[in-house]
Design a protein around this motif. Structure first.
Motif, mmCIF file in Angstrom:
data_model
loop_
_atom_site.group_PDB
_atom_site.id
_atom_site.type_symbol
_atom_site.label_atom_id
_atom_site.label_comp_id
_atom_site.label_asym_id
_atom_site.label_seq_id
_atom_site.Cartn_x
_atom_site.Cartn_y
_atom_site.Cartn_z
ATOM 1 N N HIS A 3 -67.140 19.748 -10.449
ATOM 2 C CA HIS A 3 -67.406 20.719 -9.332
ATOM 3 C C HIS A 3 -66.448 20.215 -8.259
ATOM 4 O O HIS A 3 -66.336 19.082 -7.910
ATOM 5 C CB HIS A 3 -68.696 20.427 -8.706
ATOM 6 N N THR A 5 -65.014 21.140 -4.361
ATOM 7 C CA THR A 5 -65.681 21.831 -2.784
ATOM 8 C C THR A 5 -64.221 21.636 -1.995
ATOM 9 O O THR A 5 -63.870 20.464 -1.899
ATOM 10 C CB THR A 5 -66.827 20.974 -2.254
ATOM 11 N N HIS A 7 -62.523 22.063 1.632
ATOM 12 C CA HIS A 7 -62.515 22.250 2.939
ATOM 13 C C HIS A 7 -61.252 22.687 3.490
ATOM 14 O O HIS A 7 -60.242 21.843 3.365
ATOM 15 C CB HIS A 7 -63.473 21.190 3.875
ATOM 16 N N GLU A 17 -58.133 33.116 -1.341
ATOM 17 C CA GLU A 17 -59.235 32.674 -2.146
ATOM 18 C C GLU A 17 -59.107 32.449 -3.642
ATOM 19 O O GLU A 17 -59.162 31.702 -4.328
ATOM 20 C CB GLU A 17 -60.424 33.251 -1.633
ATOM 21 N N ILE A 21 -58.683 29.149 -6.364
ATOM 22 C CA ILE A 21 -59.743 29.240 -7.118
ATOM 23 C C ILE A 21 -58.911 29.124 -8.641
ATOM 24 O O ILE A 21 -59.434 27.984 -9.255
ATOM 25 C CB ILE A 21 -60.768 30.228 -7.327
ATOM 26 N N VAL A 41 -66.261 24.802 -11.543
ATOM 27 C CA VAL A 41 -67.138 25.097 -10.476
ATOM 28 C C VAL A 41 -66.239 24.961 -9.128
ATOM 29 O O VAL A 41 -65.987 23.971 -8.882
ATOM 30 C CB VAL A 41 -68.493 24.740 -10.173
ATOM 31 N N ARG A 43 -66.012 25.616 -4.921
ATOM 32 C CA ARG A 43 -66.479 26.232 -3.631
ATOM 33 C C ARG A 43 -65.540 26.113 -2.753
ATOM 34 O O ARG A 43 -64.863 25.116 -2.455
ATOM 35 C CB ARG A 43 -67.840 25.402 -3.462
ATOM 36 N N LEU A 44 -65.365 27.196 -1.870
ATOM 37 C CA LEU A 44 -64.315 27.025 -0.676
ATOM 38 C C LEU A 44 -64.959 27.261 0.372
ATOM 39 O O LEU A 44 -65.958 28.006 0.700
ATOM 40 C CB LEU A 44 -63.359 28.415 -0.932
ATOM 41 N N VAL A 45 -64.863 26.081 1.189
ATOM 42 C CA VAL A 45 -65.498 26.070 2.655
ATOM 43 C C VAL A 45 -64.667 26.292 3.791
ATOM 44 O O VAL A 45 -63.563 25.696 3.836
ATOM 45 C CB VAL A 45 -66.186 25.038 2.958
#
Length: 127
Positions: A3, A5, A7, A17, A21, A41, A43-45
């Motif tokens: 995973h 993530t 930032h 994006e 990814i 997985v 996740r883009l913040v």
């Protein structure tokens, strides 16, 4: 299951994006193999510029920060040092490929190990 993530400043992320990814997924596959593609997985913040601070004041152009969740057992493998180095290098290269060389010196990749039995999916503790 890996995973990630990320930032990153919202203004830097907008429109990039899919590329990010894809690049991060390829970095995972390059280390783990093709089997990892379907379980990776990302996740883009996106963080507004005025909500990212360094040194007690708003940051001007902070580099992306990546938290990479990984099973703790990976750090106990005989090749753990090589595994960590390859993951950090690959993730950094993926980020630099999207945002440019200016971010390289500040890209942070933090590998966080999760012990077996400390994650749940769909309401069930994962083995």
């Amino acid at each position: 299951m890996p995973h990630l993530t990320v930032h990153v400043l919202e203004s830097d992320l907008a429109g990039r994006e899919t590329e990010l990814i894809e690049g991060l997924t390829e970095a995972i596959v390059a280390v783990y193999g093709e089997w990892a593609r379907e379980i990776a997985v990302v996740r883009l913040v996106g963080v507004p510029a005025n909500r990212w601070g360094i040194g007690g004041k708003p940051a001007v152009a902070p580099a992306p920060s990546v938290t990479f969740g990984i099973r703790e057992a990976a750090f106990e493998r005989p090749d753990a040092g090589d595994l960590v180095a390859r993951l950090v290098a690959g993730v950094t290269e993926a980020v630099v490929a999207v945002f440019g060389e200016r971010v390289r010196p500040g890209v942070t990749v933090e590998l966080v190990g999760t012990p077996t039995g400390r994650t749940g999916v769909g309401g069930v503790v994962a083995a």
